[in-house]
Design an enzyme around this catalytic site. Structure first.
Site, PDB file in Angstrom:
ATOM      1  N   CYS A  23     -13.902  -0.426  -7.969  1.00 11.92           N
ATOM      2  CA  CYS A  23     -15.086   0.201  -6.506  1.00 11.92           C
ATOM      3  C   CYS A  23     -15.203   1.792  -7.391  1.00 11.92           C
ATOM      4  O   CYS A  23     -15.887   2.547  -7.133  1.00 11.92           O
ATOM      5  CB  CYS A  23     -14.783   0.256  -5.493  1.00 11.92           C
ATOM      6  SG  CYS A  23     -13.070   1.381  -5.456  1.00 11.92           S
ATOM      7  N   ALA A  46       1.442   1.374  -6.002  1.00  7.59           N
ATOM      8  CA  ALA A  46       1.484  -0.410  -6.539  1.00  7.59           C
ATOM      9  C   ALA A  46       1.982  -0.890  -8.295  1.00  7.59           C
ATOM     10  O   ALA A  46       2.603  -1.524  -8.178  1.00  7.59           O
ATOM     11  CB  ALA A  46       0.102  -0.556  -6.406  1.00  7.59           C
ATOM     12  N   ASP A  81       1.025  -0.952  -0.139  1.00 10.96           N
ATOM     13  CA  ASP A  81      -0.060  -0.062  -0.586  1.00 10.96           C
ATOM     14  C   ASP A  81       0.960   1.637  -0.367  1.00 10.96           C
ATOM     15  O   ASP A  81       2.227   1.180   0.207  1.00 10.96           O
ATOM     16  CB  ASP A  81      -0.323   0.195   1.361  1.00 10.96           C
ATOM     17  CG  ASP A  81      -1.590   0.730   1.306  1.00 10.96           C
ATOM     18  OD1 ASP A  81      -3.372   0.207   0.907  1.00 10.96           O
ATOM     19  OD2 ASP A  81      -1.665   2.088   0.661  1.00 10.96           O
ATOM     20  N   SER A  82      -0.023   2.168  -0.613  1.00 14.44           N
ATOM     21  CA  SER A  82       1.013   3.889  -0.523  1.00 14.44           C
ATOM     22  C   SER A  82       0.874   4.882   1.054  1.00 14.44           C
ATOM     23  O   SER A  82       1.924   5.399   0.535  1.00 14.44           O
ATOM     24  CB  SER A  82       1.231   4.767  -1.694  1.00 14.44           C
ATOM     25  OG  SER A  82      -0.754   4.894  -1.201  1.00 14.44           O
ATOM     26  N   ASP A  84      -7.002  -4.381  -5.098  1.00 10.79           N
ATOM     27  CA  ASP A  84      -8.365  -3.661  -4.924  1.00 10.79           C
ATOM     28  C   ASP A  84      -8.220  -2.469  -5.051  1.00 10.79           C
ATOM     29  O   ASP A  84      -7.948  -1.219  -4.140  1.00 10.79           O
ATOM     30  CB  ASP A  84      -8.754  -4.331  -3.386  1.00 10.79           C
ATOM     31  CG  ASP A  84     -10.172  -3.412  -2.774  1.00 10.79           C
ATOM     32  OD1 ASP A  84     -10.749  -3.417  -3.291  1.00 10.79           O
ATOM     33  OD2 ASP A  84     -10.348  -3.286  -1.291  1.00 10.79           O
TER      34      ASP A  84
HETATM   35  N1  SAH Z   1      -7.939  -3.768  -0.002  1.00  9.88           N
HETATM   36  C1  SAH Z   1      -8.242  -2.917   1.377  1.00  9.88           C
HETATM   37  C2  SAH Z   1      -8.687  -1.988   1.199  1.00  9.88           C
HETATM   38  C3  SAH Z   1      -8.029  -0.596  -0.324  1.00  9.88           C
HETATM   39  S1  SAH Z   1      -8.364   1.009   0.028  1.00  9.88           S
HETATM   40  C4  SAH Z   1      -9.439  -4.089   2.451  1.00  9.88           C
HETATM   41  O1  SAH Z   1      -9.842  -4.737   1.837  1.00  9.88           O
HETATM   42  O2  SAH Z   1      -9.727  -3.212   3.320  1.00  9.88           O
HETATM   43  C5  SAH Z   1      -7.623   1.265  -1.047  1.00  9.88           C
HETATM   44  C6  SAH Z   1      -6.115   1.211  -0.959  1.00  9.88           C
HETATM   45  O3  SAH Z   1      -5.454   1.963  -2.122  1.00  9.88           O
HETATM   46  C7  SAH Z   1      -5.884   2.600   0.191  1.00  9.88           C
HETATM   47  O4  SAH Z   1      -5.508   1.866   0.941  1.00  9.88           O
HETATM   48  C8  SAH Z   1      -4.590   3.313  -0.497  1.00  9.88           C
HETATM   49  O5  SAH Z   1      -3.745   3.385   0.234  1.00  9.88           O
HETATM   50  C9  SAH Z   1      -4.294   3.233  -1.390  1.00  9.88           C
HETATM   51  N2  SAH Z   1      -3.302   3.167  -2.423  1.00  9.88           N
HETATM   52  C10 SAH Z   1      -4.403   3.633  -3.661  1.00  9.88           C
HETATM   53  N3  SAH Z   1      -3.228   4.557  -4.150  1.00  9.88           N
HETATM   54  C11 SAH Z   1      -2.168   3.253  -4.277  1.00  9.88           C
HETATM   55  C12 SAH Z   1      -0.832   3.339  -5.377  1.00  9.88           C
HETATM   56  N4  SAH Z   1      -0.518   3.906  -6.007  1.00  9.88           N
HETATM   57  N5  SAH Z   1      -0.371   2.427  -5.076  1.00  9.88           N
HETATM   58  C13 SAH Z   1      -0.927   1.784  -3.651  1.00  9.88           C
HETATM   59  N6  SAH Z   1      -1.252   2.356  -3.139  1.00  9.88           N
HETATM   60  C14 SAH Z   1      -2.438   2.672  -3.303  1.00  9.88           C
END
Ligand code: SAH
Length: 391
Positions: free
Chosen positions: A335, A275, A247-248, A295
């Protein structure tokens, strides 16, 4: 109560179960009615249609609350909340969870209102000027029914600008010290209602997370966009050999680690990274996984950016698929409201060709049932989830 009138034949969508009227469907837009006032709505032929919120500044000029002449008072909200609660009690009858989405906006006849319940803490979001105006009544009604230890308002969404609303968060009532513990069947999560993403925790994937369990046994699993670790923790629970969560957000990963500790899992490793970059780097290193979950956050907030979002989904799914061992699995989600299911699965299929993998759909689904979908209102559905065998 002030009255609004529709143009000729513009009541059809409303009569078919939808709850919005767009500004160009009104005979006139009275500029002297303040944003968020409750008004009554009439057809061109003077037939009463219902009461709802008016917002002269929004493209969604009218949001239906009731098809009868109701007073939108504290008692109104109490009745709606009790009905919403009854449904959630039926969906989750045993005491295996103390968290659910109590109000999913239009699906619970409360346009522009979200309420999540995390044990004794309620987390509220408003997306309409009307709900914003009536927050005191809403909180009173919630107080009466739940006697919560805290109510937090998490009004940070950029979508609020569409209704002319500012972004803020605050502790509205009660006291909140640190995190609140929720359970979902056999897993515990520590929810930071004040600082976690969105309302504090993503409940919409609760059922989908469990769908990966059978495939995670003895697996090397990769959870991309892991946030607080929802998928990663379910993989751990199922007995994955190793789980890497990307995660970022450093805060989100810290919560994922705390959640792993709370549940006694030792397999979780985290990587704070973008990501797209991380997936490319893992591929270069020759890393392979038995199960990859994807996700991402919503990749477009508007219709006009859908093509760019589809490109990003294609790239993400291609990268993810290239990391899956033959015989492994991909669980992929979207989403983005504006990307429909057919478009999303089409892009995943194209990504599989890009990655030179064959994928077989095992199961597709959507958001958890505490986020009900109105077939008459496609806007209430947003989550797409697909579980694929990768050959
Ligand atoms: N899978 C999680 C929900 C994910 S929500 C669950 O089951 O609860 C989306 C996530 O993506 C957030 O935590 C956000 O911090 C992360 N995010 C957003 N942009 C990103 C990127 N470019 N690289 C990595 N993570 C990212």
């Amino acid at each position: 109560m002030r009255k609004l009138t529709l143009r000729k034949n513009e009541e059809r969508r409303l009569l078919a179960g939808h709850q919005w009227i767009f500004s160009n469907e009104l005979a006139e837009i009275p500029k002297d009615i303040p944003a968020g006032e409750v008004v009554s709505l009439y057809s061109h032929s003077k037939k009463f249609l219902g009461v709802g919120f008016f917002n002269p500044r929004s493209l969604i000029a009218f949001r239906l609350l009731s098809r009868s002449e109701e007073d939108v008072s504290r008692e109104f909200f109490e009745a709606r909340f009790r009905a919403a609660l009854e449904l959630r009690k039926k969906i989750y009858p045993d005491k295996k969870t103390n968290a659910f989405r109590l109000v999913h906006a239009e699906s619970d006849h409360l346009s522009g209102l979200i309420v999540d319940k995390f044990d004794s803490v309620l987390s509220v979001q408003t997306f309409s000027a009307g709900m914003e105006r009536l927050l005191p009544e809403i909180c009173e009604a919630l107080q009466t029914i739940f006697s919560p230890s805290a109510i937090v308002i998490r009004n940070e969404s950029e979508l609020r600008a569409l209704e002319g609303l500012e972004r803020y968060k605050r502790l509205e009532r009660g006291a909140l010290e640190g995190k609140v513990e929720i359970c979902d069947d056999d897993l515990f999560y520590l929810v930071d209602a004040m600082n976690g993403h969105k309302t504090g925790f993503f409940l919409d994937q609760r059922e989908n997370r469990k769908k990966i369990r059978a495939l995670a046994q003895n697996a090397d699993a990769l959870d991309v966009f892991a946030s607080d670790g929802g998928f990663a923790l379910n993989a751990c629970k199922a007995g994955a050999r190793s789980v890497l969560a990307i995660d970022s957000s450093e805060d989100a990963l810290a919560r994922a680690v705390a959640n792993a500790e709370r549940n006694g899992f030792r397999q979780l490793e985290t990587l704070k990274a973008d990501a797209f970059e991380a997936l490319e780097a893992l591929a270069k290193e020759g890393r392979r996984f038995d199960l990859v979950t994807l996700d991402p956050p919503s990749l477009t907030k508007s219709k006009k950016n859908v093509p760019t979002a589809l490109q990003a989904y294609r790239k993400l799914n291609r990268l993810a698929l290239s990391l899956v061992k033959p015989g492994g699995f991909l669980a992929t989600s979207s989403c983005s409201h504006h990307v429909d299911e057919a478009e999303f699965f089409n892009v995943v299929q194209r990504a599989s060709l890009d990655a030179k993998r064959e994928i077989a759909l095992l199961e597709k689904s959507s958001q958890a049932p505490d986020h009900p979908i109105l077939l008459s209102m496609p806007e209430t559905k947003y989550l797409k989830f697909g579980l694929f065998a990768v050959r």
